[in-house]
Design an enzyme around this catalytic site. Structure first.
Site, PDB file in Angstrom:
ATOM      1  CG  HIS A  14     -70.739  25.992 -18.912  1.00  0.00           C
ATOM      2  ND1 HIS A  14     -71.167  24.844 -19.429  1.00  0.00           N
ATOM      3  CD2 HIS A  14     -71.667  27.016 -19.377  1.00  0.00           C
ATOM      4  CE1 HIS A  14     -72.235  24.968 -20.060  1.00  0.00           C
ATOM      5  NE2 HIS A  14     -72.679  26.221 -20.109  1.00  0.00           N
TER       6      HIS A  14
ATOM      7  CE  LYS B  51     -74.574  25.825 -16.229  1.00  0.00           C
ATOM      8  NZ  LYS B  51     -74.041  25.445 -17.264  1.00  0.00           N
TER       9      LYS B  51
ATOM     10  CG  ASP C 221     -74.464  22.835   6.670  1.00  0.00           C
ATOM     11  OD1 ASP C 221     -73.973  24.104   6.448  1.00  0.00           O
ATOM     12  OD2 ASP C 221     -75.556  22.984   7.103  1.00  0.00           O
TER      13      ASP C 221
ATOM     14  CG  HIS D  27     -79.346  24.350 -20.563  1.00  0.00           C
ATOM     15  ND1 HIS D  27     -78.837  24.508 -19.494  1.00  0.00           N
ATOM     16  CD2 HIS D  27     -78.712  25.287 -21.343  1.00  0.00           C
ATOM     17  CE1 HIS D  27     -77.802  25.115 -19.498  1.00  0.00           C
ATOM     18  NE2 HIS D  27     -77.795  25.901 -20.695  1.00  0.00           N
TER      19      HIS D  27
ATOM     20  CE  LYS E 299     -75.536  22.330 -20.172  1.00  0.00           C
ATOM     21  NZ  LYS E 299     -75.804  22.566 -21.512  1.00  0.00           N
TER      22      LYS E 299
ATOM     23  CG  ASP F  42     -74.076  -1.300 -22.735  1.00  0.00           C
ATOM     24  OD1 ASP F  42     -74.933  -0.831 -23.329  1.00  0.00           O
ATOM     25  OD2 ASP F  42     -73.348  -1.692 -22.399  1.00  0.00           O
TER      26      ASP F  42
END
Length: 408
Positions: free
Chosen positions: A115, A117, A122, A314, A316, A321
């Site tokens: 899951h 991404k 380089d 979508h 996450k 603080d």
């Protein structure tokens, strides 16, 4: 492997919102690639703006850059034939992580998905977040969207680029070794598994030009089913436990386990303002309904819950603080639900930098104020059939976890 989750200085971290800006930054980096590119994504949907990323990978391979692409077998069961041909002619190497096979998800072990991404170019620049290679204005299940989905990623330079690259390289060689083993190429399979421990070249970033933002403290957090089973969840619990003023979390699929719920409840009860920005639009039955039975406990403790209803959420991400002495923020692929925290391979970047935390915080508060609806205490008095669907989804989720041998 260089990975150490401790926060380290000297990083340049830039917040990216939405697929359009992400693709622009990603394509710009791919166009400058000279040595190697590693890209992992759950969904690679060759529709609309996402095609630009495929074209950039193709151009890089054609000029001699080593390009490795990994997609997930559920999120991307197969690439279109035209792109399989184009990638083959260009020299793009790609693999499908855990193809489903004939029985599909009926086998619980196949619920362990890729899951994350991630992208590394380089060994100098990395990207990490929740954004798939998927056009912001399009959903494979719902078609064209009236507004783009809300999601975030970061681009990074600094030591954690090497950590991200090591993790991606290890996965690539393990997939390659498994492929060779299935084809009974035993010497090649052994070579691949041995190579999995050898890092690709990584170089420290170039000196920053005058006027650049000051470097940030940052770290990579991983979740897998071997060495990093609870790293992301523990980081969340620790940050929430140390919070003194404010916690803001935006999460697409939210069903925290008992200890994470307790951390949120305890924070709210000791006077920390806790705000959750959650999915308000119906996307999937399980994820939408299973989250709602936990709302009551959180609301009763003083946690503020808002549902994003402008489009699909979508994101996450989280901020703790941001205006105080120990700011903490995270951007990544991990939801706060059992699929992410118990089963999937996930990756988050944590940043301990006031400027970065304040930037993310400002954006989340804007969204809460203008594009979301508060969930009120009367939520528990909804119609009986709504509550029944919620309880049914929650029970099915618990049963699914029992089949995988997990308690949550």
């Amino acid at each position: 492997m260089r990975h150490n989750p401790a926060l380290r200085d000297g990083h340049q971290i830039r917040l990216i919102e939405g697929g359009q800006d992400y693709f622009e930054a990603l394509v710009a980096a791919l166009n400058q690639a000279r040595s190697h590119v590693l890209l992992e994504t759950y969904i690679f949907d060759l529709h609309g703006a996402a095609v630009r990323v495929a074209e950039a990978l193709e151009r890089a391979a054609l000029r001699g850059v080593r390009v490795w692409l990994v997609v997930d077998g559920v999120g991307t069961p197969q690439l279109p034939e035209v792109w399989r041909v184009r990638f083959a002619l260009a020299g793009v190497d790609w693999r499908i992580y855990a193809p489903l096979g004939a029985l599909g998800l009926l086998i619980p072990s196949r619920w362990r998905r890729l899951h994350r991404k991630l992208c590394v170019v380089d060994g100098q620049t990395a990207f990490c977040g929740g954004i798939n290679i998927l056009d912001d204005w399009y959903d494979p299940h719902h078609g064209s969207l009236a507004r783009p989905r809300l999601d975030f990623a970061v681009s990074a330079q600094g030591e954690l680029v090497g950590h991200i690259q090591d993790s991606m390289s290890q996965l690539w060689w393990r997939l390659q070794g498994a492929k060779n083993a299935r084809e009974r190429k035993i010497p090649q399979a052994l070579h691949s598994f041995i190579t999995a421990g050898l890092p690709l070249p990584w170089k420290p970033p170039l000196p920053l030009p005058d006027g650049s933002p000051p470097p940030s403290r940052a770290a990579l957090l991983l979740r897998d089913n071997v060495l990093h089973r609870t790293q992301i969840e523990r980081a969340y619990r620790k940050a929430i436990g140390l919070a003194r003023h404010e916690v803001v979390i935006a999460n697409a699929y939210f069903l925290p386990g008992r200890r994470l719920r307790q951390a949120l409840v305890h924070a709210a009860r000791r006077g920390v303002r806790v705000r959750l920005l959650l999915q308000g639009r119906y996307e999937y039955f399980m994820q939408y309904h299973a989250a709602r039975p936990v709302y009551g406990t959180l609301l009763a403790a003083g946690v503020e819950i808002y549902e994003y209803d402008a489009s699909f959420l979508h994101a996450k991400v989280a901020v703790v603080d941001p205006d105080n002495e120990r700011p903490w923020a995270t951007v990544g692929s991990s939801n706060l639900d059992p699929l992410s925290l118990l089963l999937a391979r996930e990756a988050n970047v944590v940043v301990a930098d006031r400027q970065f935390a304040q930037q993310l915080h400002r954006r989340l508060i804007q969204v809460i104020a203008s594009q979301s609806t508060p969930v009120l205490a009367a939520f528990g008095q909804r119609l009986w059939h709504q509550r029944l669907r919620d309880r049914l989804a929650f029970g099915l989720m618990r049963m699914a976890l029992f089949l995988t041998g997990h308690r949550y």
